[in-house]
Enzyme design. Structure first.
Site, PDB file in Angstrom:
ATOM      1  CE  LYS A 175     -12.267   3.533   0.000  1.00  9.87           C
ATOM      2  NZ  LYS A 175     -11.863   4.067   1.314  1.00  9.87           N
ATOM      3  CD  GLU A 191      -3.157   0.811   2.154  1.00  8.09           C
ATOM      4  OE1 GLU A 191      -4.240   0.294   1.832  1.00  8.09           O
ATOM      5  OE2 GLU A 191      -2.891   1.181   3.323  1.00  8.09           O
ATOM      6  CG  HIS A 235       6.319 -29.640   4.787  1.00 12.29           C
ATOM      7  ND1 HIS A 235       6.844 -30.897   4.588  1.00 12.29           N
ATOM      8  CD2 HIS A 235       6.969 -29.136   5.867  1.00 12.29           C
ATOM      9  CE1 HIS A 235       7.758 -31.150   5.513  1.00 12.29           C
ATOM     10  NE2 HIS A 235       7.852 -30.093   6.300  1.00 12.29           N
TER      11      HIS A 235
END
Length: 545
Positions: free
Chosen positions: A510, A351, A382
């Protein structure tokens, strides 16, 4: 811009000279490499010897930093100059943890005085909860804390409370709600008793859609069970600057804790956003968290670049991104308490520096922030370490581990720590075809079969990594670790000539969500939707008729 700096062509030439050199050869020829490329600061150390660099690389990177006036720009941040140019704001998260008495004046505000006033209120409030003096509407002590926020109002507090669980109050259970899907808040509400729960609603504007939606759901649930809205005053507090909206919600203004525009969300855990941290850990441990960060601030501000941890990590990152063309960076903590650290750093780094426009408004012709990702190191071995060892991507790694053994877990930490060192060595050294073939023949495989299989057991090595070691997972060390990464991000932003302290990239989605939400709720919108979005809106509406 980076490509216009006088040292840039020197680094390009140097890269061509050493790009094929294998780190293992450097280690073989230089017995002092490990000790020379090792920096200790307080209880935190950095081994950066397993990087594709030599003394010339470092010399040129320090010259690059000088080309950018890095030292002067560090001072500008600490002194409160408005280095967040697009929002015309100072960047003073460092003031939140400052132990210095030299006041910082910002637009006629005494910054340290304001910060310490809020901290004093936070300490008094957290003491009242921890001691049991602050009671719920049925006079029960508080047992559960629910922090409702998102992004910087969630990730930092979640990460720190998880990392420092051993220091937490034994009576208190911490819950963090950020997702607006409804599942997370409802799952938490099922576990708690309204009479003994404190809700912290963290939103600077008190209008963040996700946070307010979750907070209103919690409010409705609480009122239905408590039977009276007046009880909200005992069970809800706010971290915000919008007094009017907080009061409309039903929260007493005395239970509102403020913070300031000079603190960005991803840098805010040191502020009132850290109220949940202080309640859980207590003021002594919160102070230690602040002190650890402050000591790292002073180190960053005063240490020469050659021994400056944030500067070294920042410049080494630039070396891989802009010269080796690395697109990705892995955070691999080897401690279960640090399991949320990678996603905290994801926000902090991406950000801040995920930008392509320079401070002058020009399109940048080079890469900036890499994709930052990670997981618990021992689990990752793994899962995706296969790609790191034998895949086609160059992905630098930060290994993070502690030296301190866990009590009542004999042998566990030795296994864990041996894996940290083994993985870093394997990434550096690798395994040649001849070594792989020899091992297979020694095991008795047929010669032709061994020759074929050996190709698949080659590790090219020369994969770079840093090893960050903390003596123990403690409040002061976590404070120093977070501040280290904050300043590393700053260094890279300076080199790339970008503003690391705005986040316009979060806005467009947004904005577009507003008319889509209107449509989903059955209201007509005048907004234009592409055919794909329109089709999916109709699909949702038809399913939910």
């Amino acid at each position: 811009m980076l490509t216009q700096l006088k040292t840039y062509p020197k680094l390009l030439k140097h890269y061509e000279e050493i790009k094929e050199v294998h780190m293992h050869d450097w280690f073989s020829k230089d017995k002092e490499r490990a000790s020379r490329y090792f920096v200790q600061f307080e209880s935190l150390s950095l081994d950066y010897s397993k990087n594709r660099l030599n003394d010339t690389t470092l010399k040129l990177l320090f010259e690059l930093a000088d080309d950018c006036s890095l030292k002067e720009k560090i001072e500008a941040m600490f002194k409160g100059e408005k280095i967040n140019t697009t929002e015309k704001r100072a960047v003073l998260h460092t003031a939140l943890r400052s132990l210095n008495d030299a006041e910082i004046l910002l637009d006629n505000m005494e910054v340290l005085k304001s910060v310490r006033s809020v901290l004093k209120r936070m300490r008094a409030f957290s003491d009242s909860v921890r001691s049991g003096k602050r009671l719920g509407y049925t006079n029960q002590v508080i047992t559960d804390i629910v922090n409702i926020g998102i992004g910087g109002s969630d990730l930092g507090a979640l990460m720190v409370c998880t990392a420092l669980k051993r220091y937490g109050h034994p009576r208190l259970k911490m819950h963090f709600v950020s997702n607006v899907d409804g599942t997370q808040i409802l799952d938490v509400l099922e576990k708690i008793n309204p009479a003994s729960t404190l809700f912290i609603v963290a939103s600077k504007t008190f209008s963040t859609q996700e946070t307010l939606t979750n907070a209103l759901t919690a409010r409705k649930w609480f009122v239905e069970r408590s039977g009276d809205e007046k009880h909200i005053a005992k069970h809800f507090v706010a971290v915000s600057t919008n007094k009017e909206a907080v009061q409309q919600f039903g929260i007493d203004e005395h239970n509102m804790f403020e913070f300031w525009d000079f603190v960005g969300g991803r840098y805010s855990l040191w502020s009132a956003i850290g109220l949940s941290i202080m309640i859980y850990l207590g003021k002594k441990n919160f102070n230690a968290l602040l002190k650890g960060a402050y000591l790292m601030d002073e180190h960053f501000r005063n240490a020469p670049f050659e021994s400056n941890l944030p500067v070294l990590m920042g410049l080494i990152g630039v070396w891989y991104i802009n010269f080796f063309q690395s697109k990705s960076h892995l955070i691999a903590p080897y401690d279960q308490y640090l399991r949320h650290f990678p996603k905290f750093i994801q926000q902090l780094d991406m950000e801040s520096n995920g930008k392509r426009i320079s401070k002058k408004g020009e399109t940048i012709p080079y890469d900036t922030c890499p994709v930052v990702w990670g997981d618990m190191g021992i689990n990752a071995q793994h899962a995706f370490f296969q790609l790191l060892h034998q895949g086609t991507h160059l992905i630098p790694i930060d290994f993070i581990a502690s030296l301190d053994k866990k009590p009542n877990a004999k042998g566990h930490h030795e296994i864990l720590f041996s894996n940290v060192l083994a993985q870093a060595q394997a990434f550096m050294k690798g395994k040649s075809y001849e070594e792989a073939l020899g091992e297979l023949l020694f095991k008795g495989l047929d010669k032709d079969e061994a020759k074929d299989l050996a190709h698949h057991r080659v590790f090219f090595g020369n994969r770079p990594s840093n090893i960050l070691l903390l003596e123990k997972i403690s409040p002061s060390n976590i404070g120093a670790l977070v501040a280290l990464y904050e300043h590393k991000v700053f260094v890279q932003g300076v080199i790339w000539d970008i503003n690391s302290f705005d986040q316009w990239g979060v806005e467009l989605g947004k904005e577009l969500a507003v008319p889509i939400l209107q449509e989903l709720e059955g209201h007509k919108s005048n907004a234009y939707f592409d055919s794909s979005t329109k089709h999916l809106i109709e699909l949702y509406k038809n399913y939910n008729q």
